[in-house]
Write an enzyme that holds these catalytic residues in place. Structure first.
Site, short mmCIF file in Angstrom:
data_model
loop_
_atom_site.label_atom_id
_atom_site.label_comp_id
_atom_site.label_asym_id
_atom_site.label_seq_id
_atom_site.Cartn_x
_atom_site.Cartn_y
_atom_site.Cartn_z
N GLU A 172 38.89 35.48 44.43
CA GLU A 172 40.69 36.18 44.22
C GLU A 172 41.10 36.07 45.35
O GLU A 172 41.08 36.96 46.28
CB GLU A 172 39.91 38.15 44.01
N HIS A 372 36.77 47.33 25.90
CA HIS A 372 36.63 46.48 27.48
C HIS A 372 34.86 47.92 27.92
O HIS A 372 34.74 48.53 27.82
CB HIS A 372 38.05 47.97 28.84
N GLU A 374 33.66 47.61 31.86
CA GLU A 374 32.52 47.27 33.41
C GLU A 374 31.54 47.19 33.73
O GLU A 374 30.86 48.33 33.05
CB GLU A 374 33.95 48.52 34.31
N HIS A 441 36.50 39.62 33.76
CA HIS A 441 37.31 39.76 34.72
C HIS A 441 35.44 39.38 35.77
O HIS A 441 34.50 39.74 35.60
CB HIS A 441 38.07 40.96 34.74
N GLU A 442 36.07 39.12 36.95
CA GLU A 442 35.13 38.93 38.32
C GLU A 442 33.79 38.02 37.69
O GLU A 442 33.01 38.03 37.78
CB GLU A 442 34.83 39.82 38.20
N GLU A 460 39.31 36.18 33.92
CA GLU A 460 40.11 35.80 35.66
C GLU A 460 40.26 34.83 36.58
O GLU A 460 40.42 34.21 36.27
CB GLU A 460 40.05 37.64 35.74
N GLU A 466 46.42 42.36 39.27
CA GLU A 466 46.44 43.21 40.66
C GLU A 466 46.70 43.78 41.71
O GLU A 466 46.98 44.83 42.08
CB GLU A 466 44.87 43.74 39.90
C1 NOJ Z 1 38.92 44.68 38.49
C2 NOJ Z 1 39.70 43.68 37.16
O1 NOJ Z 1 40.50 42.42 37.57
C3 NOJ Z 1 40.69 45.16 37.34
O2 NOJ Z 1 41.78 44.25 35.65
C4 NOJ Z 1 39.88 45.77 35.59
O3 NOJ Z 1 41.14 46.67 36.00
C5 NOJ Z 1 39.16 46.87 37.42
N1 NOJ Z 1 38.28 45.35 37.76
C6 NOJ Z 1 38.67 48.30 36.48
O4 NOJ Z 1 37.35 47.54 35.82
CA CA Z 2 39.62 41.47 39.93
#
Ligand code: NOJ
Ligand code: CA
Length: 668
Positions: A172, A372, A374, A441-442, A460, A466
């Site tokens: 990023e 989702h 995380e 993502h990540e 991503e 973001e």
């Molecule tokens: C980073 C992600 O790129 C983003 O899309 C997400 O909202 C946040 N982490 C929280 O999970």
């Molecule tokens: Ca991110």
């Protein structure tokens, strides 16, 4: 006759005694030539020619292992085999419905001083090459510890490079435009234009059970592979045998050629899934941007974003505006523990998020949900609960999942090291078992594995939307660099589509991110946001903004008109860091996105790709007459013009502006 036979016998005798130390290979059309040489010390080098001019000069190959049997010198070629392939294959989804795979291959078997074997595979296409190492299964080799890969990419000419720094944790970052010899290190894909006008992208294909590769400057314009290490410094650990990913160099005479190349996907294995009928590209919106803006929270509380009521509002909007799916972040308990081990519960919804009711409501409205998860980087805990969490989604008819790894990886591992490469793949394979399409993502970088696992839809792995919510934002040129760098690996979940560019509608907000200096905005016009949906290809394409910013906005019509996937794509204009225009076809309609950097630009697009004799209506969304990047970036002009294959489309873009066009056939 006798003399001929004698000469033949002599030459056969010579061949049997002297080992081969030089092997060449040409691409199918002969435009690229590869040469492999082994010197007297048994060190291996390659070089490349493009149309008879050397472009990569003598660059080392090989690898060092922890214990004795290194493949860095003492090498001897013992066998050479050749093969060719010329076949078309159809991806499950993608910017083009058919891909041609045409290459010549060389398989070179070598033996080192300890009599251990190494194979080198080289595939030459007309748009570049890939080569990979294999330590095959053999007696005397059990545990393999690769401590260094010797692979070099030694450019003959200097020129311009577009790179992000080598980083073992994140992609990023903003791209640097520098001279090639000024690049100290880089993540891949890394893009180069040499002074004689040739374009190169260095990357890797099929990154499987290996460490991610970065590039390190060895002096001048020579780069060496630097693999992301394990905590103990070893780069790759294997049992019995190991295959490296393909080290790739995409080569073109134009920037458009890099974008149109299918080299990365072609160097991946065919689809491994028997049934792909459940895989389907989609457009989605989500309870997401509010948290990044700091007006909503992931955690439960008065500002909680993922409430039953809010989700129903998003589902209603999706149903009325041609959007297929809705994402909810912060739906599950544990966000208050972000940063701690075992933080996220991927099963239990917050009390104000009625999971069953939302599933029911979405179904009633014919809208899909995007799950989702995380993880905060805690891959160990995620692997423990993954199967159950995936089963919950599958059992509730959810077939799309966004994952996240925002946080450090436990026990000193890096996001881009072998351990995590294994983990990310395990997620893809397990997701396939539960018929889940993924948006990571990540992530680990895209290396074309979607060919093999087409449920790995998008990711991503870039400085996405973001960053505009809580930093100085992404500069105008970022978007005209991404298609030629990050996007060469595969689809990107950049999440374009923020309409409230200056955050005029932002309520009182909380600064939750330390990058937030309080002066954030989106550094584009609204028309450029629309065009990005076409320019930045993703089979899961998000419209990022709050639905309140889309309600009664005629510009949203473009997202509604846009298909989630395409049959054909053509780059119309390509200058890295300056301007980009691409046209994509779905059935008989075409969609064009054109974007510029910080400079105003007027360009003309030749529409000769339209079918001859057919009449079309072009729905044009472009920077308005009063548009101004500084204080009026949302001024947009929407017009309709009748066009055909002889038309030329005028594009007038202001600073960081753009134009988005939907061209649909007129039916009499
Ligand atoms: C980073 C992600 O790129 C983003 O899309 C997400 O909202 C946040 N982490 C929280 O999970
Ligand atoms: Ca991110």
């Amino acid at each position: 006759m006798k003399r001929v036979l004698f000469a033949l016998a002599i030459s056969l005798f010579i061949c049997a005694c002297t080992s081969i130390n030089q092997v060449g290979l040409q691409s199918p059309s002969g435009n690229i030539a590869f040469e492999l040489k082994v010197n007297e010390a048994g060190q291996m080098y390659y070089s490349l020619q493009l149309e008879d001019k050397k472009v990569i000069s003598s660059s080392s190959l090989g690898m060092s292992l922890k214990n004795d049997s290194s493949f860095s010198n003492g090498l001897q070629i013992i066998d050479v085999k050749r093969e060719s392939k010329n076949e078309d294959w159809k991806p499950v989804w993608g910017p083009n419905e058919s891909i041609n795979e045409h290459y010549n291959e060389l398989m070179v078997s070598m033996r080192n001083h300890a009599d251990k074997k190494l194979n080198l595979y080289v595939r030459l296409f007309d748009d570049g090459l890939g080569f990979r190492y294999e330590i095959p299964k053999q007696p005397g080799i059990d545990s393999i510890f690769i401590v260094k890969e010797l692979t070099e990419f030694n450019f003959v000419n200097n020129g311009t490079a577009w790179t992000i720094p080598a980083n073992y944790e994140s992609y990023e970052m903003l791209y640097r435009t520098t001279k090639i010899d000024q690049v100290k290190d880089a993540n891949t894909p890394a893009t180069f234009k040499t002074d004689n006008g040739n374009y190169f992208s260095i990357h890797e294909a099929n990154l499987t059970d290996y460490a991610g590769m970065t590039l390190k400057n060895k002096g001048g314009t020579n780069f060496q592979a630097e693999l992301v290490p394990w905590p103990d410094g070893v780069k790759v650990k294997a049992k019995g045998s190991v295959k490296s990913p393909w080290r790739t160099i995409t080569i073109s005479k134009s920037a458009a050629g890099l974008v149109e190349s299918d080299l990365i996907q072609n160097l991946n294995d065919p689809c491994a899934l028997d049934d792909t009928s459940w895989i389907e590209p989609m457009k989605y919106i989500g309870v997401w941007w509010g948290m990044h803006l700091g007006v909503e929270t992931w955690t439960m509380g008065p500002q909680h974003g993922a409430t039953t009521e809010n989700m129903k509002r998003y589902i209603d909007f999706a149903a009325e505006n041609g959007v297929h799916a809705v994402l909810a972040e912060g739906w599950n308990t544990g966000w208050e523990n972000w940063g701690k081990p075992r933080a996220f519960d991927q099963q239990t919804p917050y009390a104000d998020y009625d999971f069953d009711e939302i599933v029911r409501y979405a179904k009633e409205k014919n809208i899909e949900l995007v799950g989702h998860h995380e993880t905060g980087g805690d891959y160990i805990f995620y692997e423990e609960c993954m199967e159950d969490a995936f089963a919950k989604l599958h059992d509730n008819g959810i077939r799309t999942l966004k994952t996240g790894y925002a946080g450090p990886i436990p026990n000193g591992h890096f996001h881009h090291g072998q351990k995590m490469v294994q983990h990310y793949r395990k997620v893809v394979e397990t997701a396939a078992k539960y018929q889940l399409m993924l948006d990571a993502h990540e992530p680990i970088k895209a290396t074309g594995i979607s060919r093999t696992y087409p449920n790995m839809m998008t990711r991503e792995g870039a400085r996405g939307m973001e960053w505009n919510a809580w930093s100085e934002g992404n500069p105008p040129e970022h978007h005209v660099i991404l298609p030629f760098t990050r996007c060469l690996g595969g689809p990107i979940d950049y999440t374009p589509g923020t309409f409230d560019i200056l955050y005029k509608n932002r309520k009182e907000y909380t600064k939750w991110n330390s990058n937030d200096k309080g002066n954030s905005r989106v550094n584009t016009t609204i028309s450029k946001q629309l065009a990005l949906w076409v320019c930045l290809y993703s089979p899961l394409q998000m419209a990022s903004d709050l639905v309140s910013n889309y309600e009664d906005q005629p510009a949203f019509k473009f997202f509604e008109m846009l298909p989630a996937d395409f049959d054909e794509s053509k780059v119309l204009l390509a200058e890295i860091g300056d301007v980009y225009s691409v046209a994509r076809r779905k059935d008989n309609s075409w969609y064009i996105g054109t974007i510029t950097d910080e400079n105003r630009r007027n360009v003309e697009l030749d529409l000769s790709f339209l079918e001859d004799g057919k009449k079309y209506m072009a729905n044009i969304f472009e920077d308005g007459d009063n548009a101004n990047l500084e204080n009026n970036p949302t001024d947009i002009k929407i017009r309709k013009v009748q066009v055909d294959s002889k038309s030329v489309l005028t594009v007038k873009m202001i600073e960081s502006g753009g134009q988005a066009v939907a061209i649909v056939p007129i039916v009499d």
